[in-house]
Design an enzyme around this catalytic site. Sequence first.
Site: not given
Ligand code: BV8
Length: 232
Positions: A91-92, A94, A109, A136, A139, A177, A219
């Site tokens: 999902q990252n 980077d 993503h 770009c 183009c 998460s 991790a």
């Molecule tokens: C889509 C790029 C249709 C951008 C990202 C209502 C209910 C359910 C779903 C939805 C809803 N309303 C809307 C939706 C859909 C929506 C969604 O899920 N929204 C959420 C907020 C509810 N999703 C979308 O819109 C997606 N598209 O649904 O299209 C579709 C459906 C089905 C099939 C096809 C199409 C698009 C989502 C993509 C958004 N873009 N990233 C950018 O980076 O700027 S999402 C972005 O946030 C990340 O990529 C990642 O996915 C997400 C964050 O999640 P994590 O990576 O888990 O990070 P987080 O900080 O949350 O957690 C970190 C974890 O690490 C924690 O658990 C922590 O404990 C742990 N941690 C911390 N330190 C450590 C550690 N673990 C180990 N070691 C450590 N040291």
Amino acid sequence: MSEIRNIVILTGAGVSAESGIDTFRDGGGLWEQHRVEDVATPEAFVRDPDLVHRFYDMRRAAIQEKEPNPAHFALARLDAEWPGELLIVTQNVDDLHERAGAHRVLHMHGEHLKAWCTSCDVRSVWREPLLARPPCPVCQARSLRPDVVWFGEMPYQMERIYAALRQADLFVSIGTSGAVYPAAGFVRDARELGARTLELNLERSQGSSWFHETRLGPASEVVPQWVDELLQ
Ligand code: BV8
């Protein structure tokens, strides 16, 4: 572990946290007092493109100063040595998996280091800011956007991901998460398709109850330990 041949790994921001890249939960998911969900959207880009460009320019520059951590290197070693199928779905946005040496990586993503031209649709490798609207490379139109999947946009290569989940004997979720779909639903898909499911995370996540096993810890410690076990 002899019955395991095909592995799908899902990584999230937690795998890059110890490289100094903020997770989305740090600071409560805020940037300059904006909720990330409000900046990482097509609507925000239409409403205030400079704000969105500043958000991504800052993060694109930041990741270029970071280094992979032991978790990235352990996954790259697994990628190099695992004889069966292996896919790291990240999902990252980077490039630390690649810089650690992993090859079988799928950025569902998108990627910070790519720019997508909304005129000619070509995606180019990109390391510089976009705020000044550079042309770009293909183009010359001044219509580049970050090649990142925003909320409300379709993640990349979903069919390839589901095909890998159908073949998986083991699904491992690392540093996520479980808050964002469809990635957060992969563990349920994998489990229903018969895979064993393992979560490696700093704390229990929203999806923990769906995993056969959860190991808690940073991790950089739990991922190398798990890879050593698997490859022994
Ligand atoms: C889509 C790029 C249709 C951008 C990202 C209502 C209910 C359910 C779903 C939805 C809803 N309303 C809307 C939706 C859909 C929506 C969604 O899920 N929204 C959420 C907020 C509810 N999703 C979308 O819109 C997606 N598209 O649904 O299209 C579709 C459906 C089905 C099939 C096809 C199409 C698009 C989502 C993509 C958004 N873009 N990233 C950018 O980076 O700027 S999402 C972005 O946030 C990340 O990529 C990642 O996915 C997400 C964050 O999640 P994590 O990576 O888990 O990070 P987080 O900080 O949350 O957690 C970190 C974890 O690490 C924690 O658990 C922590 O404990 C742990 N941690 C911390 N330190 C450590 C550690 N673990 C180990 N070691 C450590 N040291």
